[in-house]
Write a protein that holds these residues in place. Structure first.
Motif, PDB file in Angstrom:
ATOM      1  N   GLN A  36       0.852  -1.204   0.000  1.00  0.00           N
ATOM      2  CA  GLN A  36       0.000   0.000   0.000  1.00  0.00           C
ATOM      3  C   GLN A  36       0.882   1.246   0.000  1.00  0.00           C
ATOM      4  N   ALA A  37       1.860   1.276  -0.883  1.00  0.00           N
ATOM      5  CA  ALA A  37       2.833   2.375  -0.902  1.00  0.00           C
ATOM      6  C   ALA A  37       2.156   3.720  -1.147  1.00  0.00           C
ATOM      7  N   GLU A  38       1.177   3.753  -2.042  1.00  0.00           N
ATOM      8  CA  GLU A  38       0.501   5.018  -2.348  1.00  0.00           C
ATOM      9  C   GLU A  38      -0.291   5.514  -1.153  1.00  0.00           C
ATOM     10  N   ALA A  39      -0.981   4.618  -0.473  1.00  0.00           N
ATOM     11  CA  ALA A  39      -1.748   5.005   0.714  1.00  0.00           C
ATOM     12  C   ALA A  39      -0.825   5.504   1.816  1.00  0.00           C
ATOM     13  N   VAL A  40       0.320   4.852   1.991  1.00  0.00           N
ATOM     14  CA  VAL A  40       1.286   5.281   2.999  1.00  0.00           C
ATOM     15  C   VAL A  40       1.797   6.677   2.671  1.00  0.00           C
ATOM     16  N   GLU A  41       2.156   6.906   1.411  1.00  0.00           N
ATOM     17  CA  GLU A  41       2.687   8.212   1.009  1.00  0.00           C
ATOM     18  C   GLU A  41       1.655   9.316   1.222  1.00  0.00           C
ATOM     19  N   GLN A  42       0.406   9.050   0.865  1.00  0.00           N
ATOM     20  CA  GLN A  42      -0.636  10.064   1.030  1.00  0.00           C
ATOM     21  C   GLN A  42      -0.908  10.347   2.504  1.00  0.00           C
ATOM     22  N   THR A  43      -0.819   9.329   3.342  1.00  0.00           N
ATOM     23  CA  THR A  43      -0.998   9.531   4.778  1.00  0.00           C
ATOM     24  C   THR A  43       0.124  10.393   5.348  1.00  0.00           C
ATOM     25  N   LEU A  47      -0.059  14.110   7.131  1.00  0.00           N
ATOM     26  CA  LEU A  47       0.559  14.383   8.429  1.00  0.00           C
ATOM     27  C   LEU A  47       1.416  15.647   8.373  1.00  0.00           C
ATOM     28  N   VAL A  48       2.259  15.750   7.342  1.00  0.00           N
ATOM     29  CA  VAL A  48       3.137  16.912   7.199  1.00  0.00           C
ATOM     30  C   VAL A  48       2.321  18.166   6.883  1.00  0.00           C
ATOM     31  N   ALA A  49       1.198  18.009   6.187  1.00  0.00           N
ATOM     32  CA  ALA A  49       0.337  19.143   5.856  1.00  0.00           C
ATOM     33  C   ALA A  49      -0.587  19.518   7.007  1.00  0.00           C
ATOM     34  N   SER A  50      -0.459  18.831   8.142  1.00  0.00           N
ATOM     35  CA  SER A  50      -1.295  19.076   9.317  1.00  0.00           C
ATOM     36  C   SER A  50      -2.775  18.890   8.980  1.00  0.00           C
ATOM     37  N   GLY A  51      -3.066  17.787   8.279  1.00  0.00           N
ATOM     38  CA  GLY A  51      -4.437  17.501   7.870  1.00  0.00           C
ATOM     39  C   GLY A  51      -4.900  16.154   8.373  1.00  0.00           C
ATOM     40  N   HIS A  52      -6.187  15.884   8.163  1.00  0.00           N
ATOM     41  CA  HIS A  52      -6.791  14.624   8.574  1.00  0.00           C
ATOM     42  C   HIS A  52      -7.057  13.765   7.331  1.00  0.00           C
ATOM     43  N   VAL A  53      -7.106  12.440   7.516  1.00  0.00           N
ATOM     44  CA  VAL A  53      -7.329  11.548   6.387  1.00  0.00           C
ATOM     45  C   VAL A  53      -8.504  10.610   6.661  1.00  0.00           C
ATOM     46  N   LEU A  54      -9.229  10.316   5.601  1.00  0.00           N
ATOM     47  CA  LEU A  54     -10.301   9.331   5.623  1.00  0.00           C
ATOM     48  C   LEU A  54      -9.863   8.192   4.722  1.00  0.00           C
TER      49      LEU A  54
END
Length: 337
Positions: A36-43, A47-54
């Motif tokens: 899940q490399a793409e999902a890891v990168e987006q997460t 995190l660095v953008a100080s945002g939340h993920v769904l």
């Protein structure tokens, strides 16, 4: 980890150090999160953008594993909420009870505050769409303002703070749609699909070899990132340079979704903001102090897929939101820098 960056310039050594820290974090996560490399990168970008993920996907694809692995690799506070139909808003935010012995240090007089699980750094909201809208909306103030209001008093959350919510597809039995206002608070919506055969074989091996029962393969993970690292990265990301033409490109993509054939509702201003924030974080992870149109376009799907609505006729034709967003983004000419 790094000096406080100035609004005008980020030192090359700070950029290199930031990329090195995140590469170390990627390597540690890869010990447990396979395929899940793409999902890891987006997460990590969120995190660095100080945002939340769904994070959305059918059960068993590693949504909870990704969230727990991220918490395990950082020395941050972590809490998990299992969303259920009977979950109450106070189970999330906390509550106050009358206590004559209370000192009133919280500003609530003789009320003693019992803080909910949101008072942490990383909050895993597991299967968030299994609770009704009233409970889901308890996270609105938390996600937007980084605070909780109890008995008319405002209590600040620790920083950094990030919500990692998982949900099953909405057609899964026993799920409720998230309110649009809450969806808009997520910086990115990450879609997790089935792994390749080789990755799935590795997942089966890691989950059964030396693992008892249904325990997640997390024992080999160790903390490699501290609170000060995360706060430093978030600060640096806000100073990544964005040319006016690139900002305009993000706005034009968001505006293109409004009235686009097949979409009954397009992305609002938060859509363009999410594109730029994700692009800045992505550039930082690549040791660049500027964003490009490619950075913007790379995050069109995760930044906008939860901010648009599919029209009924497009649903009947079997169209998807991702397909329409790609077409809309391709129709917008990118600037030449």
């Amino acid at each position: 980890m790094m000096n406080n960056p100035s609004p005008m310039l980020i030192k090359p050594e700070d950029l290199a150090r930031a990329a090195e820290v995140m590469q170390t974090l990627r390597g540690e996560l890869s010990k447990s999160v396979v395929g899940q490399a793409e999902a890891v990168e987006q997460t990590l970008v969120a995190l660095v953008a100080s945002g939340h993920v769904l994070i959305e996907g059918v059960p068993g694809l590693g949504k909870t594993l990704l969230a727990r692995a991220l918490a395990r690799t950082m020395t941050l506070g972590y809490a998990r909420i299992q969303f259920t139909p009977d979950l109450m808003p106070s189970d999330i935010t906390g509550h106050a009870v009358l206590d004559p012995a209370a000192t009133g240090a919280t500003g609530l007089g003789n009320l003693r505050v019992f803080q909910g699980p949101v008072f942490t750094n990383l909050l895993l909201a597991d299967e968030i769409n299994r609770a009704p809208a009233k409970t889901q909306s308890a996270l609105l103030e938390v996600m937007q303002e980084y605070q909780v209001t109890l008995e008319g008093k405002t209590l600040a959350l620790p920083r950094p703070f990030m919500v990692l919510a998982t949900q099953n597809p909405i057609d899964t039995e026993g799920t409720y749609p998230l309110p649009e206002a809450q969806l808009d608070r997520f910086l990115l919506k990450i879609s997790i699909g089935y792994p390749s055969q080789a990755d799935e074989t590795a997942i089966v091996r890691d989950s059964t070899e030396g693992q008892a029962g249904n325990l997640l393969p997390l024992e080999q993970l160790k903390p490699v990132v501290e609170e000060r690292h995360v706060l430093g990265l978030q600060k640096m990301a806000s100073f990544i340079r964005a040319d006016e033409r690139v900002l305009d490109y993000a706005v034009r993509i968001a505006r293109a979704t409004r009235g686009w054939p097949g979409l009954s509702a397009g992305a609002g201003p938060r859509g363009a903001i999410a594109l730029v924030r994700a692009a800045r974080a992505s550039a930082l992870l690549q040791a660049r102090d500027f964003i490009t149109p490619d950075d913007i376009k790379q995050y069109v799907l995760p930044a906008l897929r939860h901010r648009v609505l599919l029209a009924p006729d497009a649903q009947l034709e079997g169209r998807t939101v991702d397909e329409l967003l790609r077409t809309a983004a391709d129709s917008v000419p990118a600037p030449r820098l």
